[in-house]
Design a protein around this motif. Structure first.
Motif, PDB file in Angstrom:
ATOM      1  N   SER A 582      35.367  34.217  22.546  1.00 33.20           N
ATOM      2  CA  SER A 582      35.000  35.531  22.339  1.00 33.20           C
ATOM      3  C   SER A 582      35.051  36.501  23.681  1.00 33.20           C
ATOM      4  N   LEU A 583      35.505  37.711  23.445  1.00 28.98           N
ATOM      5  CA  LEU A 583      35.710  38.529  24.542  1.00 28.98           C
ATOM      6  C   LEU A 583      34.242  39.207  25.209  1.00 28.98           C
ATOM      7  N   VAL A 584      33.709  38.662  26.122  1.00 27.71           N
ATOM      8  CA  VAL A 584      32.311  39.032  26.688  1.00 27.71           C
ATOM      9  C   VAL A 584      32.266  40.397  27.388  1.00 27.71           C
ATOM     10  N   ARG A 585      33.252  40.702  28.235  1.00 22.42           N
ATOM     11  CA  ARG A 585      33.169  42.020  28.891  1.00 22.42           C
ATOM     12  C   ARG A 585      34.508  42.205  29.284  1.00 22.42           C
ATOM     13  N   GLU A 586      35.097  43.786  29.152  1.00 24.09           N
ATOM     14  CA  GLU A 586      36.434  44.318  29.652  1.00 24.09           C
ATOM     15  C   GLU A 586      36.187  45.239  30.677  1.00 24.09           C
ATOM     16  N   VAL A 587      36.992  45.015  31.835  1.00 24.55           N
ATOM     17  CA  VAL A 587      36.635  45.850  32.979  1.00 24.55           C
ATOM     18  C   VAL A 587      38.119  46.541  33.099  1.00 24.55           C
ATOM     19  N   GLU A 588      38.003  47.771  33.745  1.00 25.83           N
ATOM     20  CA  GLU A 588      39.370  48.745  33.855  1.00 25.83           C
ATOM     21  C   GLU A 588      39.792  48.068  35.309  1.00 25.83           C
ATOM     22  N   GLY A 589      40.729  47.375  35.429  1.00 24.10           N
ATOM     23  CA  GLY A 589      41.090  46.703  36.790  1.00 24.10           C
ATOM     24  C   GLY A 589      42.235  47.749  37.473  1.00 24.10           C
ATOM     25  N   SER A 590      42.966  48.666  36.765  1.00 28.02           N
ATOM     26  CA  SER A 590      44.059  49.382  37.560  1.00 28.02           C
ATOM     27  C   SER A 590      44.108  50.658  36.381  1.00 28.02           C
ATOM     28  N   LEU A 598      45.453  37.272  39.750  1.00 30.29           N
ATOM     29  CA  LEU A 598      43.855  37.081  39.926  1.00 30.29           C
ATOM     30  C   LEU A 598      43.491  35.623  40.763  1.00 30.29           C
ATOM     31  N   ALA A 599      42.446  35.649  41.286  1.00 31.03           N
ATOM     32  CA  ALA A 599      42.022  34.595  41.724  1.00 31.03           C
ATOM     33  C   ALA A 599      40.416  34.765  42.136  1.00 31.03           C
ATOM     34  N   ILE A 600      39.876  33.657  41.809  1.00 34.96           N
ATOM     35  CA  ILE A 600      38.577  33.489  41.936  1.00 34.96           C
ATOM     36  C   ILE A 600      38.011  32.833  43.065  1.00 34.96           C
ATOM     37  N   SER A 601      37.018  33.248  43.669  1.00 39.04           N
ATOM     38  CA  SER A 601      36.409  32.302  44.830  1.00 39.04           C
ATOM     39  C   SER A 601      36.100  31.122  44.532  1.00 39.04           C
ATOM     40  N   PRO A 602      36.187  29.878  45.594  1.00 35.47           N
ATOM     41  CA  PRO A 602      35.428  28.673  45.021  1.00 35.47           C
ATOM     42  C   PRO A 602      34.082  28.655  44.596  1.00 35.47           C
ATOM     43  N   ASP A 603      33.162  29.689  45.022  1.00 34.03           N
ATOM     44  CA  ASP A 603      31.833  29.519  44.629  1.00 34.03           C
ATOM     45  C   ASP A 603      31.572  30.506  43.346  1.00 34.03           C
ATOM     46  N   GLY A 604      32.847  31.261  42.962  1.00 33.63           N
ATOM     47  CA  GLY A 604      32.554  31.784  41.810  1.00 33.63           C
ATOM     48  C   GLY A 604      31.781  33.226  41.821  1.00 33.63           C
ATOM     49  N   ASP A 605      31.449  33.693  42.766  1.00 36.60           N
ATOM     50  CA  ASP A 605      30.807  35.038  43.216  1.00 36.60           C
ATOM     51  C   ASP A 605      31.732  36.081  43.181  1.00 36.60           C
ATOM     52  N   ARG A 606      33.030  35.886  43.327  1.00 34.07           N
ATOM     53  CA  ARG A 606      33.810  37.067  43.478  1.00 34.07           C
ATOM     54  C   ARG A 606      35.151  36.742  43.193  1.00 34.07           C
ATOM     55  N   PHE A 607      36.130  37.627  42.876  1.00 35.55           N
ATOM     56  CA  PHE A 607      37.190  37.385  42.457  1.00 35.55           C
ATOM     57  C   PHE A 607      38.159  38.706  43.046  1.00 35.55           C
ATOM     58  N   VAL A 608      39.639  38.429  43.040  1.00 35.19           N
ATOM     59  CA  VAL A 608      40.321  39.569  43.839  1.00 35.19           C
ATOM     60  C   VAL A 608      41.418  39.518  42.618  1.00 35.19           C
ATOM     61  N   SER A 609      41.978  41.029  42.614  1.00 33.75           N
ATOM     62  CA  SER A 609      43.008  41.453  41.651  1.00 33.75           C
ATOM     63  C   SER A 609      44.017  42.210  42.232  1.00 33.75           C
ATOM     64  N   GLY A 610      45.145  42.217  41.817  1.00 33.43           N
ATOM     65  CA  GLY A 610      46.154  42.837  42.291  1.00 33.43           C
ATOM     66  C   GLY A 610      47.428  43.436  41.192  1.00 33.43           C
ATOM     67  N   GLY A 611      47.890  44.424  41.166  1.00 33.62           N
ATOM     68  CA  GLY A 611      48.895  44.940  40.261  1.00 33.62           C
ATOM     69  C   GLY A 611      49.978  45.677  40.645  1.00 33.62           C
ATOM     70  N   ASN A 612      50.420  46.595  39.453  1.00 36.52           N
ATOM     71  CA  ASN A 612      51.706  47.245  39.730  1.00 36.52           C
ATOM     72  C   ASN A 612      51.144  48.703  40.541  1.00 36.52           C
ATOM     73  N   VAL A 616      45.054  46.025  46.258  1.00 41.94           N
ATOM     74  CA  VAL A 616      43.949  44.880  46.005  1.00 41.94           C
ATOM     75  C   VAL A 616      42.705  45.051  45.979  1.00 41.94           C
ATOM     76  N   LYS A 617      42.150  44.610  45.048  1.00 42.84           N
ATOM     77  CA  LYS A 617      40.816  44.737  44.905  1.00 42.84           C
ATOM     78  C   LYS A 617      39.824  43.462  44.764  1.00 42.84           C
ATOM     79  N   LEU A 618      38.768  43.598  45.470  1.00 40.42           N
ATOM     80  CA  LEU A 618      37.668  42.574  45.733  1.00 40.42           C
ATOM     81  C   LEU A 618      36.442  43.023  44.652  1.00 40.42           C
ATOM     82  N   TRP A 619      36.311  42.092  43.846  1.00 37.94           N
ATOM     83  CA  TRP A 619      35.090  42.291  42.414  1.00 37.94           C
ATOM     84  C   TRP A 619      34.014  41.317  42.843  1.00 37.94           C
ATOM     85  N   LYS A 620      32.971  41.659  42.480  1.00 40.51           N
ATOM     86  CA  LYS A 620      31.953  40.703  42.094  1.00 40.51           C
ATOM     87  C   LYS A 620      31.980  40.284  40.688  1.00 40.51           C
TER      88      LYS A 620
END
Length: 756
Positions: A582-590, A598-612, A616-620
């Motif tokens: 099931s889809l839990v959450r949908e966020v506008e990334g660009s 997409l890449a998630i940090s080893p501790d899972g607190d943050r992730f980074v995204s990039g696109g067209n 480059v965006k760093l997220w909680k």
């Protein structure tokens, strides 16, 4: 949590280093007059790099790709011009070198700035527009205003592409291009500029580069035909006289003296033209050819071969003194010192050539095309690997230098991953072969032929290293059992209808998720070799990642507009439950374009995204908000990764550049790190030291065993006659938990015996 706290303050990501060089810019590489720094453009930034320490500083201010750069003779200023969209003005920026700050800017040229140079007295910046502009602009640095400007080509002349200031006369410069060569004089009082065309008789040449001697007597021009034009400027010996005494004229067109057997009526020319030229103080010329040739030549009165009824436009008058070869067309030649030459090529490489032995040494390199994937070794952040066309490269995160290059000609590497033990590097290629290499020497360990019919598009490996999951452009997902001596196909999963864009394996090695451009994302059971869940969306999935705990997956995709809901394409980020899909959450990334990385940090607190959108965006992760934004990519962001120690973020783009960002640390993490560094080392107590030294040998009893025997007599438990492990609770050899549990057992047994 209130809305204000959810939004937060969005900061900027700090750049630790950039691995890249734009070799396609003609005369884009410059050595600063201090002899310690080099200056070159990279995307929409100007890079100032210390040649010794490799430290990089970045001048940020352009909104598009930089097309021309220049450094003033004193080294105080740097100028750069950019490309813009059709119908818009192109920006020129003047920078302060010491402060690394923007000094002034102007927009006078249309679409593109073709070339830029400084006057020798650091008073003017002279810029040349592209084919949509074809004008020259003179900018006063001190007053920060335009002095004058005019159209450059006249009559049958073509586009001007080169501009160079005179060596002794600050108000004079020369322009060259397609059948064009003219000398200009700036009249500051009248606020105009006048030109004199160089007399070229019947010669027709396209000039690519030029250099002027120290007295403004001669000018040497490199052409597309492969010869060198020698021009007499006819200036007065007094530098205050700005007008030529006579009309400047071409003295001759020079080719190389050679012993080759050439066809009748031809001379030895530089293949693909003379792309770069530099005049030495001794009068010798350093020439860079389009075929990668770098030579030191000297003008000499060579014997012209007598050929009947043939009139040669070029005279063989250049004697080759030293010669070497580099990979690619030479676009820039700079003198580092009297013994060192730097040559930049169109393949984004910089070579160092010593005048003593004249051998080309590669010192700076990067990818020349799109980078498709990044990989770090497990728990090792010192190096990382990138996959691109024709090769896979391993880079150092400290020196930003290439450590290893693995080449497979004419094919593109779509994915790369390190084995969990770090003993092999697994790669997937467009020819449908999975290749495994050693990460130190690049030697081929094995190759799985015909792994996928239409090419391998994604790879992932399990932590134990025995299984490999691959995805292909035909839509199949295949599970392999691999080792150094045997590679066997376990099963083929045929659910996707489109190319597989990404694959990831969870931490327990029992599940794998694959994303496809057909609008599905499938979770596979690796043990049962079947589908567990499937996710649908009216879009194409470009990337997918497991959360470190394996309970959720994060996807990036493009939200398509339809006729019913006519909205612009938006890049979306989706949180999905692994249990039920099931889809839990949908966020506008660009707001403009798909999410490709997409890449998630080893501790899972943050992730980074990039696109067209090249951002480059760093997220909680939990809050789903952006905390930091990084700009500077000159192309579409294609892949991203966190370093295993979470200190760096590495992102790559379609232009071949690698950006290494400093990963911002949370205040709690920084405090814990400082506390850990300041904490004193634990000193062992005498009892612990004694226990570490005591060893129970089967042939002799230690003090510990004697003490345990005495406690057995004192305890008088029925278990005292049992094994040693059951009565060691009163001794010093085991932990406190065992002591307490055994002591309670003994007391319970003694109470029961008393009752009886």
């Amino acid at each position: 949590m209130c809305d204000k706290n959810l939004e937060g303050d969005v900061g900027g990501l700090e750049i630790k280093g950039i691995i890249g060089f734009d070799g396609s810019t003609i005369n884009g590489l410059f050595v600063h007059p201090d002899g310690k720094h080099i200056v070159y453009p990279l995307g929409n930034k100007v890079v100032i790099q210390n040649w010794i320490t490799k430290k990089q500083d970045f001048l940020v201010g352009h909104t598009n790709i930089i097309s021309a750069t220049a450094v003033s003779a004193s080294g105080r200023y740097i100028a750069s011009g950019q490309i813009n969209h059709i119908g818009f003005k192109a920006m020129v920026i003047v920078w302060d070198f010491e402060k690394r700050a923007l000094l002034s800017t102007y927009e006078q040229h249309k679409v593109r700035v073709e070339a830029v140079t400084f006057s020798k007295d650091d008073q003017y910046v002279i810029t040349l527009g592209g084919r949509d502009c074809e004008s020259v602009i003179i900018w006063d640095i001190n007053k920060a205003q335009v002095i004058c400007g005019t159209q450059v080509p006249r009559g049958i002349q073509g586009q001007a592409t080169v501009v160079q200031a005179m060596t002794r006369r600050g108000a004079c410069f020369i322009t060259a291009g397609d059948n064009h060569l003219a000398i200009w004089k700036v009249n500051r009082d009248a606020r105009n500029v006048k030109s004199v065309d160089v007399l070229m008789t019947k010669l027709r040449r396209v000039i690519l580069c030029l250099d002027i001697n120290e007295r403004d007597e001669y000018c040497y021009c490199g052409t597309t035909t492969g010869d060198v034009l020698k021009v007499r400027l006819n200036y007065h010996h007094d530098a205050e006289v700005l007008d030529p005494v006579k009309t400047p004229t071409v003295v001759g067109s020079m080719a190389r003296l050679t012993n080759k057997k050439l066809p009748r009526g031809t001379v030895d020319l530089y293949e693909a033209g003379v792309r770069s030229i530099r005049l030495l103080f001794s009068g010798q010329l350093v020439i860079g050819g389009g075929d990668g040739t770098v030579e030191v030549v000297k003008e000499t009165a060579g014997k012209v071969p007598e050929i009947e009824h043939v009139k040669m436009p070029s005279t063989p008058a250049l004697k080759v003194l030293k010669s070497t070869h580099v990979n690619g067309s030479v676009t820039s030649i700079q003198l580092m010192d009297e013994d060192t030459i730097l040559a930049a090529t169109v393949n984004a490489e910089i070579y160092r050539i010593r005048m003593s032995h004249f051998v080309a040494e590669l010192v700076v390199t990067c990818h020349t095309s799109t980078i498709y994937d990044i990989a770090f070794p497990h728990n090792f952040s010192a190096v990382f690997a990138t996959a691109s066309k024709d090769d896979v490269r391993i880079w150092s995160t400290t020196t930003f230098q290439e450590v290893l290059r693995i080449r497979v000609q004419n094919f593109s590497c779509s994915s790369v991953v390190f084995a969990h033990d770090g003993k092999c590097l697994l790669t997937g290629w467009s020819d449908g072969i999975i290749r495994s290499f050693t990460p130190r020497t690049g030697r081929l360990i094995y190759a799985i032929l015909n792994a996928h019919n239409k090419g391998v598009s994604a790879l992932a490996t399990t932590s134990h290293g025995r299984n490999l999951v691959s995805g292909g452009c035909e839509g199949q997902v295949r599970l392999w059992e691999v080792s150094a001596i045997r590679q066997e196909l376990i099963c083929t999963l045929k659910e996707h209808k489109g190319p597989v864009s990404a694959i990831d394996v969870n931490k327990f090695d029992d599940e794998a998720v694959s994303a496809s451009t057909d609008g599905t994302c499938i979770i596979w059971d690796l043990a049962k070799q079947c589908r567990r869940q499937i996710l649908f969306a009216n879009t194409l999935f470009m990337c997918v990642r497991y959360f470190p705990t394996g309970v959720q997956i994060l996807t990036g995709y493009l939200y398509k507009y339809t006729i019913i809901t006519p909205v612009a394409p938006i890049g979306k980020l989706g949180y999905w439950e692994v249990l039920d899909g099931s889809l839990v959450r949908e966020v506008e990334g660009s707001s403009s374009g798909a999410i490709n990385a997409l890449a998630i940090s080893p501790d899972g607190d943050r992730f980074v995204s990039g696109g067209n959108d090249q951002v480059v965006k760093l997220w909680k992760y939990q809050e789903g908000i952006t905390t930091h934004v990084g700009t500077g990519h000159a192309g579409v962001v294609t892949c991203s990764r966190f370093s295993p120690d979470s200190q760096m973020i590495v992102t790559c783009d379609a232009s071949g550049c690698i950006f290494i960002w400093v990963c911002p640390q949370e205040p709690q993490q920084e405090a814990a790190k400082e506390k850990k560094e300041e904490a004193p080392e634990k000193v062992a107590s005498p009892t612990e030291e004694k226990q570490e030294d005591v060893k129970d040998l089967p042939t002799a009893k230690s003090d510990k065993s004697i003490k345990s025997a005495k406690e057995e007599e004192w305890c008088k438990c029925p278990s005292s006659t049992s094994s040693r492990s059951s009565v060691c609770s009163h001794g010093d050899g085991e932990n406190k938990s065992k002591k307490s549990s055994t002591r309670s057992t003994c007391s319970d047994k003694s109470k029961k015996s008393q009752k009886k």
